[in-house]
Design a protein around this motif. Structure first.
Motif, PDB file in Angstrom:
ATOM      1  N   VAL A 138      -2.290   9.578   6.432  1.00 46.79           N
ATOM      2  CA  VAL A 138      -2.139   8.194   5.752  1.00 46.79           C
ATOM      3  C   VAL A 138      -3.298   8.455   4.677  1.00 46.79           C
ATOM      4  O   VAL A 138      -3.802   6.981   4.944  1.00 46.79           O
ATOM      5  CB  VAL A 138      -1.254   7.381   6.152  1.00 46.79           C
ATOM      6  N   GLU A 186      -8.348  -0.520   4.253  1.00 43.19           N
ATOM      7  CA  GLU A 186      -7.477  -0.418   3.529  1.00 43.19           C
ATOM      8  C   GLU A 186      -8.972  -0.399   2.296  1.00 43.19           C
ATOM      9  O   GLU A 186      -9.269  -1.171   1.531  1.00 43.19           O
ATOM     10  CB  GLU A 186      -6.401  -1.247   2.830  1.00 43.19           C
ATOM     11  N   SER A 224      -2.151   1.766   5.734  1.00 46.79           N
ATOM     12  CA  SER A 224      -1.517   0.779   6.787  1.00 46.79           C
ATOM     13  C   SER A 224       0.220   0.592   5.814  1.00 46.79           C
ATOM     14  O   SER A 224       0.289   0.564   5.151  1.00 46.79           O
ATOM     15  CB  SER A 224      -2.203  -0.581   6.938  1.00 46.79           C
ATOM     16  N   THR A 225       0.678   0.668   6.964  1.00 51.34           N
ATOM     17  CA  THR A 225       2.147   0.333   6.654  1.00 51.34           C
ATOM     18  C   THR A 225       2.538  -0.823   5.647  1.00 51.34           C
ATOM     19  O   THR A 225       2.582  -0.350   4.239  1.00 51.34           O
ATOM     20  CB  THR A 225       3.091   0.098   7.707  1.00 51.34           C
ATOM     21  N   ALA A 226       1.925  -2.137   5.443  1.00 58.99           N
ATOM     22  CA  ALA A 226       1.900  -3.206   4.809  1.00 58.99           C
ATOM     23  C   ALA A 226       1.173  -2.610   3.355  1.00 58.99           C
ATOM     24  O   ALA A 226       2.644  -2.658   2.505  1.00 58.99           O
ATOM     25  CB  ALA A 226       0.587  -3.989   5.397  1.00 58.99           C
ATOM     26  N   ASN A 227       0.062  -2.222   3.828  1.00 59.65           N
ATOM     27  CA  ASN A 227      -0.620  -1.448   2.329  1.00 59.65           C
ATOM     28  C   ASN A 227       1.177  -0.581   1.352  1.00 59.65           C
ATOM     29  O   ASN A 227       1.057  -0.573   0.044  1.00 59.65           O
ATOM     30  CB  ASN A 227      -1.758  -0.080   2.257  1.00 59.65           C
ATOM     31  N   LEU A 228       1.320   0.268   2.462  1.00 61.61           N
ATOM     32  CA  LEU A 228       2.431   1.601   1.344  1.00 61.61           C
ATOM     33  C   LEU A 228       2.920   1.204   1.329  1.00 61.61           C
ATOM     34  O   LEU A 228       4.197   1.501   0.144  1.00 61.61           O
ATOM     35  CB  LEU A 228       2.530   1.970   2.498  1.00 61.61           C
ATOM     36  N   LYS A 229       3.547  -0.067   1.483  1.00 63.63           N
ATOM     37  CA  LYS A 229       5.548  -0.666   1.238  1.00 63.63           C
ATOM     38  C   LYS A 229       4.902  -1.342   0.449  1.00 63.63           C
ATOM     39  O   LYS A 229       5.556  -1.140  -1.184  1.00 63.63           O
ATOM     40  CB  LYS A 229       5.846  -1.903   2.294  1.00 63.63           C
TER      41      LYS A 229
END
Lengths: 681, 210
Positions: free
Chosen positions: A344, B179, A416-421
Motif C-alpha cells: 500500500v 507517511e 497507514s489506514t488513517a492516511n488512506l481514510k
C-alpha cells in the motif's frame, strides 16, 4: 537541385558512418579529439540534411514536375500552404522529414546536454547517426525523393483532398516529432548501457526529451483525432485503425516510463524496467512506421504504402535484438537500490499503473497483429475492428482511470489506514454521487456510467490535492490563496503539471463516454423540407434544407448544401456541408478532374453536443439532398481535454522545474531525514 | 411636339438603360449556379458526387444499423457497412451490401441468421470482430490473461519483498513507518509529521528550493 539533394544524402551517409565508427569503437576514450569529431559530424549531418530538404522545397515550390515526388503530390493550382504539407504527404518526403528532424535533434542533444553527461555523448551521437543513416539508406536505395521522371508532365496529380486540411499541416509533423524524438532517450539508454554508467544520471539527461516526445505524440494523436472527425466524415474520432493504434503504442509505453522513472529517481528502483520501456518505446515508434509504410495490415491510411516497410522490419529486428542483448549483458548492474516497503504505497500504485499501461499497449498490439497471426495459424483471414478493441480495451482504460485517481492518494513508501481514510473519503464520495446521479437520470450504458463515476472520483482526487497543497502553503507561508496556488504549481511543476495532465485525461475519458449517447439519422430533403432529431439531452433539433449551390473556390468546384437549424423551435443558424471536386490545370484554360469528390462535414460545436451534418449527395442531379444528421455529445471536451493535457505537459517540462531542486534534495538526503526510517537511496 | 414631361421620361429611360443595363447584364451573367425551383437541377451534378437514392425509414432502422456495424464493407476500406455507406459516398459496394441486409431481413431472417448468411457468402473476414470460438478465443482472452498473470506475479513479488523489507525494518527500527508525501509539498500542520519534523522540513525547503 535533385543532384544537390542526392549529393547531400550521400554526404550525410558518409558522416553518419564516420560518427558510428568512431562513436561505437570507443577510441575517443584515448583520443578526446575524436569525441569532438563525432560531435561535429552530427552537426554537419544536420547541415547536409537541411541542404537536402531545401533541395526538395525548391522542387515543390517551383513546380518542378520532372521530380517524381513533386508530380505525385502537388499540382500548379495547389494552394501554397498545402505545398508545405506536401513535403510529408508522401513516403519519400516523410522519410526526408524524419531524417532532417532527427539529425536536428541529434545535433541539439550534443549541444544542449550538460557537461556532466559528456561521457555518454559520443555513444549518443553514434546511435542517432546510425538511425539517421538508416533513413538515408532507405531513401537512397528504395525511396529517393529526388528521383526524376523520364518526361516532364504538364501538371502534377495534386494532393489527396483528405490531406488538404489544416489539420494535416500540423498533425503528421507533430506525430513524427514524437516518434523521432524518442530516438534521443533511446540513444542515451544505449549509451548508458555501453558505457556501463547505468545510475540515474542518464535519466536526468533525457528527462526533457522524454516529456517532449510524449507531448509531441499527445498533440499528434489528438490532432489526428480532430482531423479524422472533421475530414473523414464518419462522425467519430477514433476507429482503432492499425495506423492509429501504431501511434498509441509508443504513447502508452512512454506514459508508463514517465511514471516509473519517478520511482527510479526517488527510490532507485525499476532500473531494468525503465531501460526496457525506453528501448520498447523506440522500437514501437519504428513499428508504427513499418505498419504505416508496409501495408502489411489493411488501413485507411493507404496513401503512403510501399515495399520500404521491409527495410523497417529488418531495422526493427536488428535494433531490438541488439538493444535487448545489451540490456541483458548489463542486467546485474541494474539491480534496484532498495526494495519495496509496502504493497500500500505510491510505488506499488505506480507499478500497477505501469502494468496497465503496458498491458493496454500489449492488448492494442495483439489486436492489431491478430489478423496476421490468425492467417498464419488457421489460414483464414479475419478482421479485428472497433468492436473487438472496445470490448478488450474499454475495461482496461477504465481501470487505468481509476488508478489515475488512486495513485496520488497513497503516500510514498507506506500508507497507514488513517492516511488512506483521510485521502479517499471525499474522492470516493464524489465518484459515488456522480454514478448515482447518472443512473438516477436514466443512463443505462454501463461503461458510460462507470466512466463518469471514475472521472468524478479522479477529479475529486485532483481537486483535493490542489486544495490541500494550496491550503498548506497559505497557512505555512501566509501567502494569499492565488499566490499559494501559483507557488504550489511553480515550486513542483513536475507533480502539479502531471496532475494537470491527469485532469486533461479525465476530461477526455468523460468525453469519450459521451459518444455512447450519440444519435443519428439519414434523411432525403427537398428545399424547404425538414427533419427532426432528438438529442441525448432531450432537445429537439429541426433541420430545414435550404438548397444546394455550386461555385468555384481555389482548386475545386464546391457543391454546398445548406441547412437551417433550430433547437427547440429557436433558430440556431445555418450549417453548410460540401462536396468538393478538385481539378488540376495542366494548361491555361484546361481542366482535369483529379480524385473523386470529397466530402466536407458541417459541424456546429457546443459544450453539450456537436451537430454533425454530412451532405451525402443529391438525388438525380437535383437539389433534393441526402443528409446524415448526427448529434455527438461532449466532443468539444475531447479537444479541450487535449489542450489541458498539453498545458500540463508544458508545465511539467518548463525550464527551472523540479530537476535541480529535487536533485539537491536527494543529494542532501532529504528523504532519509524526513522519514527517519533507514536509508532510502 | 415633345413636352417637357416626355423629355424627362426619355431621359429617365435612357438613364435606366445606361446605368441599369450593365447591372441587368451582369445579373444575367452571374446567374446562380444553384438549382432553380423547388428541387432544381444542379449545373454540374458530377461534381456533387455519385447520384444518391432517397433515404427510407429502413435506412434508419436501429436493427439494421446494429447489424451493419457488425459487418465489414467488402470494398477494402476497413469500415463497417453502415459507416461506409454513410461516409464514403464513392463506394458502390456498401449500398449494395445494405440492400442485401434488407433483403435478408425481408426473408424473415433473424440478426444471427443474416450474419451467418454474410459469413457464408463473403467469408469470416466480413465480420468486424471475429467470433469468440476456436483460435479466435485467444484473440479475446490473451490480453486479459496476460495482464492478470502479470498482475498476480507482480503482486506476489511485491508482497514477498515488502514482507522481507518490513521484517528487516522491524529488526532495525521498530515502529519506523511513516507517511512521507512528495518532498515538494508542505505537509499540513496537524497532519502526519510532528512540529519538529515540520519545522525542519520547512527549513530544508527554504534552503533547497530554487
Amino acid at each position: 537541385m535533385t543532384l544537390l539533394g542526392t549529393f547531400a544524402l550521400w554526404t550525410g551517409l558518409l558522416l553518419g558512418a564516420w560518427a558510428m565508427l568512431v562513436g561505437f569503437s570507443g577510441r575517443w576514450h584515448a583520443q578526446p579529439a575524436l569525441a569532438v569529431s563525432v560531435t561535429r559530424a552530427t552537426h554537419a549531418m544536420f547541415a547536409v540534411m537541411l541542404v537536402a530538404s531545401a533541395a526538395l522545397w525548391k522542387g515543390l515550390i517551383s513546380h518542378d514536375f520532372n521530380i517524381e515526388y513533386v508530380a505525385s503530390y502537388t499540382s500548379r493550382n495547389l494552394p501554397d500552404y498545402f505545398i508545405v504539407s506536401a513535403f510529408w504527404a508522401g513516403q519519400k518526403g516523410s522519410l526526408l522529414f524524419w531524417a532532417v528532424v532527427l539529425s536536428g535533434f541529434s545535433s541539439a542533444a550534443q549541444w544542449l546536454t550538460s557537461a556532466r553527461y559528456r561521457a555518454l555523448l559520443p555513444y549518443v551521437a553514434a546511435v542517432t547517426s546510425g538511425v539517421v543513416s538508416f533513413f538515408i539508406v532507405v531513401m537512397l536505395f528504395a525511396s529517393n525523393p529526388f528521383e526524376r521522371l523520364p518526361f516532364t508532365p504538364p501538371d502534377g496529380n495534386g494532393l489527396n483532398p483528405q490531406l488538404q486540411n489544416i489539420g494535416m499541416i500540423i498533425h503528421p509533423p507533430m506525430l513524427y516529432l514524437g516518434y523521432i524524438s524518442i530516438t534521443i532517450p533511446f540513444a542515451f539508454a544505449i549509451a548508458a548501457l555501453l558505457s556501463r554508467r547505468v545510475d540515474t544520471g542518464w535519466l536526468h539527461a533525457i528527462r526533457k526529451w522524454t516529456i517532449m516526445s510524449w507531448l509531441f505524440l499527445s498533440i499528434g494523436i489528438v490532432l489526428g483525432m480532430w482531423w479524422a472527425y472533421v475530414e473523414l466524415g464518419w462522425g467519430g474520432y477514433w476507429a482503432w485503425d492499425p495506423v492509429e493504434n501504431a501511434s498509441l503504442l509508443p504513447w502508452l509505453t512512454m506514459s508508463a516510463f514517465l511514471h516509473s522513472v519517478m520511482i527510479q529517481e526517488k527510490r532507485g528502483m525499476l532500473k531494468r524496467w525503465n531501460m526496457a520501456l525506453i528501448l520498447g518505446s523506440f522500437l514501437l515508434s519504428i513499428f508504427g512506421t513499418f505498419i504505416t509504410r508496409s501495408g502489411v495490415i489493411a488501413s485507411v491510411h493507404s496513401f503512403t504504402q510501399s515495399n520500404v516497410g521491409y527495410f523497417f522490419l529488418a531495422f526493427l529486428l536488428i535494433a531490438g535484438i541488439l538493444g535487448f542483448t545489451l540490456l541483458y549483458t548489463r542486467w546485474d548492474r541494474l539491480e534496484a537500490d532498495v526494495q519495496l516497503e509496502s504493497m500500500v504505497s505510491r510505488e506499488a500504485a505506480f507499478l500497477f499503473n505501469n502494468l496497465l499501461l503496458v498491458g493496454i499497449a500489449f492488448s492494442v498490439l495483439w489486436g492489431t497483429l491478430f489478423p496476421i497471426l490468425s492467417e498464419a495459424v488457421r489460414g483464414t483471414k479475419i478482421t479485428v475492428g472497433p468492436p473487438f478493441f472496445n470490448k478488450v480495451n474499454v475495461p482496461l482504460g477504465l481501470l487505468l482511470l481509476m488508478l489515475t485517481g488512486i495513485g496520488p492518494l497513497i503516500a510514498w513508501r507506506k500508507a497507514s489506514t488513517a492516511n488512506l481514510k483521510r485521502q479517499f473519503t471525499w474522492p470516493v464520495l464524489t465518484g459515488l454521487v456522480a454514478g448515482i446521479a447518472m443512473v438516477a437520470t436514466g443512463s443505462r450504458d454501463f461503461y458510460a456510467v462507470v466512466a463518469i463515476a471514475l472521472g468524478a472520483f479522479t477529479t475529486g482526487t485532483l481537486v483535493q490535492e490542489f486544495a490541500r497543497g494550496t491550503r498548506a502553503r497559505h497557512k505555512m507561508y501566509g501567502e494569499s490563496w492565488p499566490m499559494a496556488f501559483g507557488q504550489l504549481v511553480a515550486r513542483n511543476r513536475r507533480r502539479y503539471g502531471g496532475y494537470i495532465v491527469h485532469a486533461g485525461m479525465v476530461i477526455m475519458f468523460v468525453a469519450f463516454a459521451g459518444m455512447a449517447f450519440k444519435t443519428e439519422m439519414e434523411a432525403t430533403l427537398k428545399p424547404g423540407e425538414t427533419a427532426t432529431l432528438k438529442s441525448p439531452y432531450g432537445h429537439t433539433y429541426t433541420f430545414t434544407h435550404l438548397g444546394v449551390s455550386q461555385f468555384e473556390q481555389l482548386n475545386r468546384v464546391v457543391t454546398q448544401a445548406s441547412v437551417q437549424v433550430s433547437k427547440d423551435g429557436k433558430p440556431v443558424g445555418v450549417i453548410n456541408s460540401e462536396k468538393r471536386q478538385h481539378f488540376s490545370e495542366p494548361a491555361p484554360g484546361v481542366r482535369q478532374k483529379s480524385f473523386e469528390p470529397s466530402t466536407e462535414v458541417g459541424i456546429r460545436s457546443g459544450l453539450q453536443e456537436d451537430l454533425y451534418i454530412v451532405y451525402a449527395g443529391s438525388v438525380q442531379g437535383t437539389e433534393e439532398a441526402v443528409y446524415r444528421f448526427t448529434i455527438n455529445p461532449l466532443v468539444l471536451w475531447v479537444w479541450m481535454g487535449g489542450v489541458v493535457l498539453v498545458i500540463g505537459g508544458l508545465v511539467t517540462m518548463w525550464p527551472g522545474s523540479a530537476g535541480a531542486g529535487v536533485t539537491r534534495r536527494a543529494q542532501a538526503g532529504y528523504e532519509v531525514q524526513l522519514a527517519g526510517a533507514g536509508s532510502a537511496s | 411636339m415633345t413636352t417637357r414631361r416626355d423629355l424627362l421620361r426619355r431621359g429617365a429611360a435612357a438613364g435606366i438603360v445606361v446605368l441599369g443595363g450593365p447591372l441587368l447584364l451582369s445579373a444575367q451573367q452571374q446567374e446562380p449556379l444553384a438549382g432553380q425551383g423547388e428541387a432544381g437541377l444542379l449545373r454540374d451534378p458530377v461534381s456533387a458526387g455519385r447520384a444518391r437514392e432517397r433515404a427510407t425509414d429502413r435506412d434508419n432502422d436501429e436493427f439494421v444499423k446494429a447489424l451493419e456495424h457488425r459487418l465489414q464493407c467488402t470494398c477494402g476500406c476497413t469500415l463497417d457497412i453502415y459507416t461506409c455507406r454513410t461516409t464514403d459516398f464513392t463506394c458502390t459496394y456498401s449500398p449494395q451490401l445494405h440492400k442485401e441486409v434488407l433483403a435478408l431481413q425481408d426473408e424473415g431472417k433473424t440478426g444471427d441468421e443474416i450474419i451467418a448468411a454474410f459469413v457464408a457468402k463473403y467469408g469470416e473476414d466480413v465480420l468486424m470482430a471475429p467470433k469468440a470460438e476456436g483460435f479466435n478465443i485467444a484473440g479475446y482472452v490473451v490480453p486479459g490473461v496476460a495482464i492478470l498473470t502479470a498482475g498476480a506475479v507482480l503482486t506476489a513479488i511485491l508482497r514477498r519483498r515488502s514482507l522481507t523489507r518490513q521484517a528487516a525494518l522491524a529488526g532495525a527500527a521498530p515502529g519506523a513507518s511513516v507517511e512521507a508525501n512528495d518532498p515538494g509539498v508542505p505537509v499540513l500542520p496537524g497532519g502526519t509529521g510532528t512540529p519538529e519534523e515540520l519545522a525542519r522540513l520547512e527549513r530544508e525547503l527554504r534552503e533547497l528550493d530554487p
